[in-house]
Design an enzyme around this catalytic site. Sequence first.
Site, short mmCIF file in Angstrom:
data_model
loop_
_atom_site.label_atom_id
_atom_site.label_comp_id
_atom_site.label_asym_id
_atom_site.label_seq_id
_atom_site.Cartn_x
_atom_site.Cartn_y
_atom_site.Cartn_z
N SER A 199 15.20 67.20 40.26
CA SER A 199 15.06 65.93 39.56
C SER A 199 16.24 65.63 38.63
O SER A 199 17.35 65.42 39.09
CB SER A 199 13.72 65.93 38.82
OG SER A 199 13.41 64.67 38.31
N ASP A 254 29.77 63.96 42.34
CA ASP A 254 30.27 62.68 42.89
C ASP A 254 31.51 62.19 42.15
O ASP A 254 32.40 61.57 42.75
CB ASP A 254 29.19 61.60 42.81
CG ASP A 254 28.15 61.73 43.92
OD1 ASP A 254 28.27 62.67 44.75
OD2 ASP A 254 27.22 60.91 43.96
N LYS A 310 14.70 66.61 44.93
CA LYS A 310 13.72 65.61 44.49
C LYS A 310 14.47 64.34 44.08
O LYS A 310 15.11 64.30 43.03
CB LYS A 310 12.90 66.13 43.30
CG LYS A 310 11.88 65.12 42.77
CD LYS A 310 11.09 65.70 41.62
CE LYS A 310 10.08 64.69 41.08
NZ LYS A 310 10.67 63.66 40.24
#
Length: 544
Positions: free
Chosen positions: A289, A300, A314
Amino acid sequence: MKNIFKRRILIPIFAAIILFTGSAFKNDFFEIAKQIEIFTTLFKELNMNYVDETNPAELMDNAIKNMLNDLDPYTKFYNEQDVEAERIRRTGDYTGVGARIRTLEDKLVVVEPYKGYPADKAGLKAGDEIITIDGVSVAGYDGVASDLLKGTPNSKLEVTYIRQGKTYNAAVTRSEIEIDAVPHFSMIDDQTGYIVLQKFNAKASQQTGYALKDLKAQGAKKIILDLRGNPGGLLNEAVNVVNLFVPKGQLVVTTKSKVKKYNKTYYTSKEPVDTEIPVVVLINGRSASASEIVSGTLQDLDRAVIVGSRSFGKGLVQRPKKLTYGTQLKVTISRYYTPSGRCIQALDYWNRDDSGNAVRVKQENYNEFKTKNGRKVFDGGGVFPDEALELTKNTAITNAILNSQSIFDFATKYYYSNKVEDISKFKLSDSDFNAFKSYLTTTGFEFETETEKALKKALEVAKSENLDDDINKDYKTLITNLDNSKSKAVETNKKQIINLLTDEIVKRYVYREGLYEYYKTNNEEIKTATDILANQSKYNRYLN
């Protein structure tokens, strides 16, 4: 004339759209009302006519929770007691005895006493089995027995517990408990700072920021951020933790939903602490999460090197909704996407196997995305590390052993049988590992592989087609071979199992705080992270 003609054509179209959407809404509303009426009449008749006395509140609680189980494991109904437990999870503050407790059928087991808190001061240790609280039997208590441990600050309670077969009593004085999001930070060497972020409660970004600034003041020029085992928490706190390392105004995460108001973009809104300091983030299969938002976003943005094993996967966001009588619904409202556009949700809850388990997204169905520097990353299976370490990856056998509590129970047995003079040099020997294998045998540890399940299903089909006589012998041979393979699997996963045993045993002697100190000189992930940070060109190669 053209405008009049357009209006004559468009008005009926808009009217049709409004009529259609209104009709769809009315039909949906009617179906909901119909099902509620059916359930209300059923519930009334059941409670009035059932042969034995029923508990309406318990029946309803079970009915709601079982209904929600068909959606996903995160959409949950909270009764009044559950609401308080959820508040504690979000804030990290409560009044109690200061210990992690596991509820079993007839007892409460102390999983981990927090150092310096009431349970620890009273002498309770991991593995102790609490059987009565203030004279109330845990086995006979009609409710959540662990709630008996909570109460007002400075109030006292008496507990009776079993330790290694003997019964003891202890007086415990409750106190305010504050669970830190960052339970540890320190210097690994003269240039490398180490921060453990254990959960994303309301204190996460503030405590991580404090740790980062403190370590920089001590001379840290590189940072290891440990998110292993962090189950997540508050989305805003994840955004704020990312903000410590990236500039103000950077996109961190996007949420997408069928409900328009839940479609949101989250940007960093504060001035960062340091946008240049090299960072390694540690993750494993229990990092989920909000942990995945932080690790996935920093990956990223090519802002950190990710080390360890694939995260949990998740990619769903929940929000609490207040209901009547102090109850709540925590409902999945959206999926989240990292800056590259990927959603790392690993399980498909709308497609389940024959046992009702959600199906994992297959690797061939992963989609490719690009980081800021053009590196390939993928969705569908959690955050995959830049440097994957096989020894940190739990397998079917290690998960089965963990779920059976064998690691925990063996650590309890080991603690009461062995003295450790210098925990920093602690190592489990081959004879210790063999003792653990024998322990698994004596406790009757068993687990069923996916292969076994598939073979059993095939045999059932064969029986229905009267073909079982032909394949029964081959089936028994295959099962025997599988049993042999399972025995070998424990040996094959020796390193992972020893690591899990070591973590649990070290905590028994020096608490969780001591475990983090032990990690700094003994843990493979930290050694790998330190090695990457020690070589700037090597660090840069991961990110370019």
